[in-house]
Design a protein around this motif. Structure first.
Motif, short mmCIF file in Angstrom:
data_model
loop_
_atom_site.label_atom_id
_atom_site.label_comp_id
_atom_site.label_asym_id
_atom_site.label_seq_id
_atom_site.Cartn_x
_atom_site.Cartn_y
_atom_site.Cartn_z
N TYR A 26 -71.21 -61.79 -39.16
CA TYR A 26 -71.23 -60.33 -39.01
C TYR A 26 -72.55 -59.89 -38.38
CZ TYR A 26 -71.40 -55.38 -40.46
OH TYR A 26 -71.52 -54.02 -40.48
N VAL A 27 -72.44 -59.02 -37.39
CA VAL A 27 -73.64 -58.48 -36.75
C VAL A 27 -73.47 -56.97 -36.64
CG1 VAL A 27 -75.11 -58.47 -34.72
CG2 VAL A 27 -73.98 -60.58 -35.41
N LEU A 28 -74.44 -56.23 -37.14
CA LEU A 28 -74.49 -54.78 -36.96
C LEU A 28 -75.66 -54.47 -36.05
CD1 LEU A 28 -73.52 -51.90 -37.63
CD2 LEU A 28 -75.09 -51.93 -39.58
N LEU A 29 -75.36 -53.88 -34.91
CA LEU A 29 -76.40 -53.60 -33.92
C LEU A 29 -76.68 -52.10 -33.87
CD1 LEU A 29 -75.00 -55.86 -31.04
CD2 LEU A 29 -76.80 -56.42 -32.67
N ASP A 30 -77.91 -51.73 -34.19
CA ASP A 30 -78.36 -50.35 -34.07
C ASP A 30 -79.88 -50.35 -34.04
OD1 ASP A 30 -79.13 -50.76 -36.69
OD2 ASP A 30 -77.58 -49.49 -37.57
N GLN A 37 -81.93 -62.19 -30.37
CA GLN A 37 -81.65 -63.12 -29.28
C GLN A 37 -80.85 -64.31 -29.79
OE1 GLN A 37 -85.67 -63.92 -27.84
NE2 GLN A 37 -85.35 -62.55 -26.09
N ILE A 38 -79.91 -64.75 -28.98
CA ILE A 38 -79.15 -65.98 -29.24
C ILE A 38 -79.67 -67.05 -28.30
CG2 ILE A 38 -76.88 -67.07 -29.11
CD1 ILE A 38 -75.64 -64.43 -29.89
N GLY A 39 -79.98 -68.22 -28.84
CA GLY A 39 -80.50 -69.29 -28.02
C GLY A 39 -81.96 -69.58 -28.29
N ASP A 40 -82.42 -70.69 -27.73
CA ASP A 40 -83.79 -71.16 -27.94
C ASP A 40 -84.61 -70.89 -26.68
OD1 ASP A 40 -86.15 -72.51 -28.39
OD2 ASP A 40 -85.20 -74.37 -29.06
N PRO A 41 -85.67 -70.06 -26.76
CA PRO A 41 -86.48 -69.76 -25.57
C PRO A 41 -87.16 -71.00 -24.99
CG PRO A 41 -87.54 -68.94 -27.56
CD PRO A 41 -86.17 -69.35 -27.94
N ALA A 42 -87.32 -72.04 -25.80
CA ALA A 42 -87.97 -73.26 -25.32
C ALA A 42 -86.97 -74.26 -24.74
CB ALA A 42 -88.75 -73.92 -26.46
N LEU A 43 -85.68 -73.97 -24.91
CA LEU A 43 -84.64 -74.90 -24.44
C LEU A 43 -83.57 -74.08 -23.73
CD1 LEU A 43 -83.68 -77.87 -24.49
CD2 LEU A 43 -82.38 -77.31 -26.55
N ARG A 44 -83.79 -73.78 -22.46
CA ARG A 44 -82.88 -72.92 -21.70
C ARG A 44 -81.77 -73.77 -21.08
NH1 ARG A 44 -85.21 -67.87 -20.95
NH2 ARG A 44 -83.06 -67.21 -20.62
N VAL A 45 -80.70 -73.93 -21.83
CA VAL A 45 -79.51 -74.63 -21.35
C VAL A 45 -78.33 -73.68 -21.49
CG1 VAL A 45 -77.97 -76.60 -21.65
CG2 VAL A 45 -80.43 -76.86 -22.07
N HIS A 63 -76.74 -59.66 -21.65
CA HIS A 63 -76.35 -58.98 -22.88
C HIS A 63 -75.15 -59.70 -23.50
CE1 HIS A 63 -78.87 -55.82 -21.13
NE2 HIS A 63 -78.99 -55.36 -22.37
N THR A 64 -75.29 -60.10 -24.75
CA THR A 64 -74.23 -60.81 -25.45
C THR A 64 -72.97 -59.95 -25.54
OG1 THR A 64 -75.99 -61.81 -26.76
CG2 THR A 64 -73.71 -62.18 -27.50
N ASN A 71 -74.95 -51.51 -26.50
CA ASN A 71 -75.77 -52.63 -26.96
C ASN A 71 -77.07 -52.70 -26.18
OD1 ASN A 71 -76.76 -55.09 -27.98
ND2 ASN A 71 -75.65 -56.24 -26.41
N ARG A 72 -78.15 -52.37 -26.84
CA ARG A 72 -79.49 -52.51 -26.27
C ARG A 72 -80.33 -53.51 -27.05
NH1 ARG A 72 -78.52 -47.19 -26.95
NH2 ARG A 72 -80.07 -46.97 -28.62
N TRP A 73 -79.66 -54.25 -27.97
CA TRP A 73 -80.42 -55.05 -28.91
C TRP A 73 -80.15 -56.55 -28.85
CZ3 TRP A 73 -77.29 -50.85 -30.41
CH2 TRP A 73 -77.97 -49.63 -30.55
N LEU A 74 -78.92 -56.97 -28.55
CA LEU A 74 -78.55 -58.38 -28.64
C LEU A 74 -78.39 -58.98 -27.24
CD1 LEU A 74 -77.78 -60.78 -30.46
CD2 LEU A 74 -75.41 -59.98 -30.36
#
Length: 323
Positions: A26-30, A37-45, A63-64, A71-74
Motif C-alpha cells: 500500500y502506498v499513499l502519496l500526498d 524512490q523505487i530502485g537503487d541509486p548506486a545500481l541503475r539497471v 514517474h512510477t 503524483n509529484r512524489w514517487l
C-alpha cells in the motif's frame, strides 16, 4: 461480466475477500509522504529491458505513477530513458481517457490544471471551481430543475483502449517487489511494444473496474494498492492492482503465467470490486461502478462519459453592467 453482477457483495464482504486472500503493498502519496524512490541509486539497471549504462541512459525523471494523476512524489530509478519513451505512448492514451475526470476535479498535471476542449464546449478547472463554456442548445449540459440535477456529457479525446490497459499494467509492474516480479515478467515484452494489434495480448479480455466515489476533497492524495495472493489460496487471480486519485478508482488483474495456470481452461473467476472510500454523507449517493473492456486495439472516437450533479440552489450568472 456486467455492471449488475459486480454488486453481488456488500462493502464489508468485499473488504473481507481481499483481506482473507491477499497480502497488500500500500502506498499513499500526498504532501505528507514526501519524495519516494523505487530502485537503487548506486545500481541503475532497468527493470524492463535489463540494460544499464553505457547501453542505456537514466537522465529523465521517471514517474512510477503518471504525473497527470497528481503524483509529484514517487519516481522510479530503475526505468531507463528508452523504456520511459515507449511507456509515454501508453500514458498518452491513459491521459486522454482520464482527462474528463481530471478536468472536473482539478487534478494538476505537468502543465498545471487541466483543460478539456471539444467541439461541444470547454471545461476548465480553476483553483476555486470549474468553468464550463458551451454554445446555446449544446447537449453538453442538461438541467433538471425539478429534481435539482445537472447532467454533463463529455466527449473524450480519441484514444486506444489497449493503451489505457498497458499503462495500468506498467504501473503495477513498476511497484512490484523484486521477489514477485519474475512471475509477471512475461508481460514486459507486451508493454514494451508501442503498437496495438489484434490478437497480440497476453490474456483476454482486458477488463478494468472503474468506480466513482460519491465525493472526495481536492488534494486528497493518491492511493495505490498491489494485492498479491497468499500462497495457500488458489480460488482468485494472483494479483490485483488498484489506483485511486481524486474521486476515480481503477482496478485490473495481472494474471501470472505460473501462479494462475490452473485457470487456463476454465477461465478466471469474476473480478471482485475493491470498495472506494465514500463519504458518510449519503446526499451524494453510493459510488458509481462500471466494467470497462479495454481489449480493443483500435482508436475509439466520440466516446462520451456522463456526470450527474445534484445542487441545492441554481443562481443565475448575471454579467455586470458596463459604466
Amino acid at each position: 461480466m456486467t455492471d449488475e453482477e459486480a454488486y453481488t457483495l456488500t462493502p464489508e464482504q468485499e473488504h473481507d475477500y481481499f483481506e482473507q486472500r491477499y497480502s497488500v503493498a500500500y502506498v499513499l502519496l500526498d504532501e505528507r509522504s514526501g519524495k519516494l524512490q523505487i530502485g537503487d541509486p548506486a545500481l541503475r539497471v532497468c527493470r524492463y529491458c535489463k540494460k544499464s549504462a553505457p547501453d542505456t541512459t537514466f537522465k529523465k525523471e521517471a514517474h512510477t505513477i503518471p504525473i497527470m494523476t497528481g503524483n509529484r512524489w514517487l519516481t522510479s530509478l530503475d526505468e531507463c530513458d528508452r523504456c520511459n519513451a515507449i511507456f509515454s505512448v501508453h500514458e498518452d492514451h491513459f491521459g486522454k481517457y482520464v482527462l474528463p475526470f481530471r478536468a472536473l476535479n482539478g487534478v494538476r498535471g505537468r502543465n498545471g490544471l487541466p483543460v478539456l476542449a471539444t467541439a461541444a464546449g470547454r471545461i476548465e478547472a480553476t483553483d476555486t471551481g470549474i468553468n464550463i463554456a458551451h454554445s446555446p442548445g449544446s447537449p453538453i449540459i442538461v438541467s433538471d430543475d425539478e429534481n435539482k440535477k445537472l447532467t454533463l456529457t463529455v466527449t473524450r479525446h480519441a484514444h486506444v483502449p489497449q493503451g489505457v490497459h498497458k499503462c495500468l499494467v506498467k504501473m503495477a509492474l513498476a511497484l512490484m517487489p523484486p521477489e514477485v516480479l519474475p512471475k509477471y515478467e512475461y508481460l514486459v515484452p507486451w508493454i514494451l511494444d508501442p503498437e496495438y494489434r489484434a490478437g497480440q495480448r497476453p490474456y483476454s479480455p482486458l477488463l478494468m473496474l472503474e468506480q466513482l466515489a460519491n465525493a472526495r476533497p481536492r488534494g486528497a492524495g493518491i492511493r495505490v494498492l498491489l494485492f498479491i495472493r497468499n500462497p495457500e489460496i488458489n480460488d482468485c487471480p494472483s494479483c490485483y492492482f488498484v489506483l485511486l486519485f481524486s474521486n476515480i478508482q481503477f482496478q485490473i488483474i495481472l494474471p501470472s503465467a505460473i501462479e494462475d495456470a490452473h485457470f487456463a481452461n476454465g477461465g478466471y473467476p469474476p473480478m471482485v470490486w475493491f470498495p472506494v472510500p465514500n463519504t458518510p454523507d449519503q446526499r451524494f449517493g453510493p459510488s458509481i461502478r462500471r466494467v470497462r473492456d479495454l481489449t480493443s486495439h483500435e482508436v475509439i472516437r466520440d466516446n462520451t462519459v456522463e456526470f450527474v450533479f445534484t445542487y441545492g440552489e441554481k443562481v443565475p450568472n448575471v454579467a455586470p453592467s458596463l459604466p
